[in-house]
Scaffold this motif. Structure first.
Motif: not given
Lengths: 420, 420
Positions: A157-167
């Motif tokens: 729900l919050e984050i999908s695998e591979g999502d850029l979470v912190l740049a």
């Protein structure tokens, strides 16, 4: 800001606009090398690499309640007022794995945060249930129908695998620490802190520990800069005072430029005969970036470059050296750390009180923000001369007063630089 | 906020309003002892004592220019267009003491920052002068009249002797460092940092370094709280996880309360059967401050006191534990440091987008501020459930949504708590 380039003919200094001067320095403020720090040392540092999610978050369908995981369709019959009884076939504490699938007619006792079993699509909260045993089989009674998905946080729900979470280039704060921890990043790639050498100049300066003497002042700029460098993420190295000896000053500054990522001096940049930094920079004409900026305070701000390192010579006046640091040193220190946004934020706000002091340079006026009722006002400090020290501590922004304004009246929209 | 006191009858928890709950904790957050730190270690600390100026600042009439100190009345004749010639009788570099008084017909060469001699009441800038020698006597020529007081900063302009310059309870920043240095305060009286013990509870928790396992999550709350405690000025002491054993938990928590100034736990405060903190607090009924707060997220937030020390049991949900920290722990940590303003600032701002999620508790909604054109808007985060972790990092305020509102439309004025 207007694009004027006033000349100071007598002393041969060409004044640069603030943004031009900033860009000249930023050209030598490239990102430094990265290093790895443990998670607990990461707050305040700038992230060196993008962080992509190695797995979804949540990593499994997660119960949002203490209660019973059910097949929601089973509860539809509650609509007629009857209690639906389901066989309790599993008990899933947090951190456990369900022992099997939930099929129609069964339910699993489940804790907040535990993995919802396959087959179940909703969790009924404990407070809305009753229990009994029927022929030795534990049962849960549910009195109200529940919608599919209720009290279940779906995988990803919050984050999908591979999502850029912190740049990369992000300054790490507590919320980022939670993200890094969640994804198991215990060693965090950050950019190393720039080492910033700080000199003072001026034979009038006493050390903070010395008793006051006639005609002298204690050196307040060096400790202030030490705090400012640290606040900007740099590592200050206090190099003491430079005496009024050009040869000695030259060798000290050159050694510092070889050793540190940036060298800042205060004082010795006016047009008088003891202006050691002015002399030092003038004799190295090829390396000079600027020796006058179309700004008040701090028009004498000077910068030179040697071996790719910047020497930033700030005014000795406390107000001017503070503002010079925020305009020129802070963005450079942030940029060396790879900051995505090295400059302090600029906001449009409402001027809270008339401001009448103007001239043909852009003026940076120390001010205090107030935020009543959805609006933002900036109130200029009563004392904002270059030499004034006492209002630095009470200011949280700098009002940018453009050149040649005939004074600004309260209620006018102005640009401010938000101070850290 | 409305003054309702909902009861959770089944589980016997009486919900306190947030402000009541805060006050219960603040009653045990008295100022700790003071200690002395060197000036360079003072930024970020809270000042323990008022600082009164031991001398005026500036301590002498100070030249604001490189130029000539003169008796301004001598320059009145320039009005007719003629140059006034004055005998140069002194040369005053910075840090030197004038050798004597300036009388009519004489002038002293003076540097920026140097002490203006007795008798002189103005400084003519170097660029506006010419020099010559007449009968072996150096002279300075002045072409324009100068007003009395021009380019002279009078003794005590910024600060008079005995003025309160820094008040106890102030958080020390770079501008304060300049003031402390100016007045020779090299050892700064501050309040010691509160030691804050941090426990996690929950058998679902993996260490940050561990590989992910089915049904489990890595412990993100403890590292986040470590960063938050440090940001608040406290000294975090990481005490690991408490297992689901009531006796062991009790002894660990009791030891921590004897050792540290505040103990924070996350998790184990819901109404289910593994809610170790709930059990622990319930059995010590006399010491309980509250075990329910009329807020979302984090209504299960629980606090107890033992030996004058607070045990703050936050929800295990990341969003709820973050908000619980900011509402309850941060003010306590600031108050223990003697902060004049221990609570985060509350602002009235404009809601930037509709917000529809409401219930009968006050909701604290993670949000992002924007400041366009003199106004302040708050935009609610897309995901703000208690369990959501990813939006903590992108929020800089919490919108306070009062209970029983029928949703809020964009453009409404709302209260926000500004996050650090």
């Amino acid at each position: 800001m207007a694009n004027r380039e006033p000349m100071d003919n007598k002393f041969g200094r060409k004044a640069l606009q603030v943004k031009e001067a900033q860009m000249k320095i930023m050209a030598y403020a490239a990102r430094l090398e990265s290093e790895t720090v443990p998670l607990e040392a990461a707050p305040g540092r700038y992230l060196a690499d993008n962080v992509a999610a190695p797995h979804p978050f949540p990593a499994f369908n997660r119960s949002g309640m203490d209660g019973y995981a059910v097949v929601s369709a089973d509860t539809a019959n509650c609509r007629e007022g009857g209690t639906v009884w389901l066989n309790v076939v599993d008990n899933i504490p947090c951190g456990s794995v369900p022992s099997g699938e939930i099929i129609s007619g069964t339910a699993a006792r489940i804790m907040t945060g535990a993995q919802v079993p396959e087959g179940a699509d909703a969790v009924v909260m404990l407070e809305a249930t009753e229990t009994r045993e029927l022929n030795g089989v534990p049962q849960v009674g549910i009195r109200k129908p529940i919608l599919s998905g209720r009290n279940v946080t779906p995988r990803g729900l919050e984050i999908s695998e591979g999502d850029l979470v912190l740049a990369a280039g992000r300054k790490i704060a507590a919320g980022d620490i939670a993200v890094l921890a969640t994804f198991g990043i215990s060693d965090v790639p950050v950019i190393r802190r720039p080492k910033v050498g700080v000199f003072a100049t001026g034979s009038e300066l006493l050390d903070v520990k010395e008793p006051l003497q006639p005609g002298k002042i204690r050196n307040s700029n060096s400790p202030m800069l030490e705090a400012l460098v640290r606040e900007a993420g740099g590592e200050p190295v206090m190099l003491g005072a430079i005496a009024d000896d050009l040869d000695l000053a030259r060798s000290k500054v050159q050694m510092a430029l070889e050793t540190y990522d940036l060298v800042i001096t205060t004082g010795g940049v006016s047009v008088g005969d003891y202006d050691i930094m002015g002399d030092l920079v003038r004799e190295e004409a090829g390396d000079m970036l600027f020796n006058k900026v179309a700004m008040r305070p701090g028009s004498v701000t000077t910068a030179a470059v040697r071996g790719g390192k910047v020497l930033l010579a700030l005014s000795g006046n406390p107000g001017a050296s503070y503002i010079g640091f925020q305009l020129f040193a802070r963005p450079a220190i942030a940029s060396m750390q790879g900051a995505t946004e090295p400059f302090l934020p600029e906001w449009t706000v409402i001027l809270g009180a008339d401001y009448s002091k103007v001239n043909n340079y852009t003026r940076f006026v120390r001010a205090r923000l107030e935020l009543p009722d959805g609006n933002v006002y900036a109130y200029p400090a009563a004392l904002d001369a270059s030499s004034v020290m006492v209002t630095i501590k009470d200011s949280d922004c700098l009002i940018i007063v453009p050149p040649e304004e005939r004074g600004l009246t309260a209620g006018t929209k102005v640009q401010v630089i938000k101070l850290p």
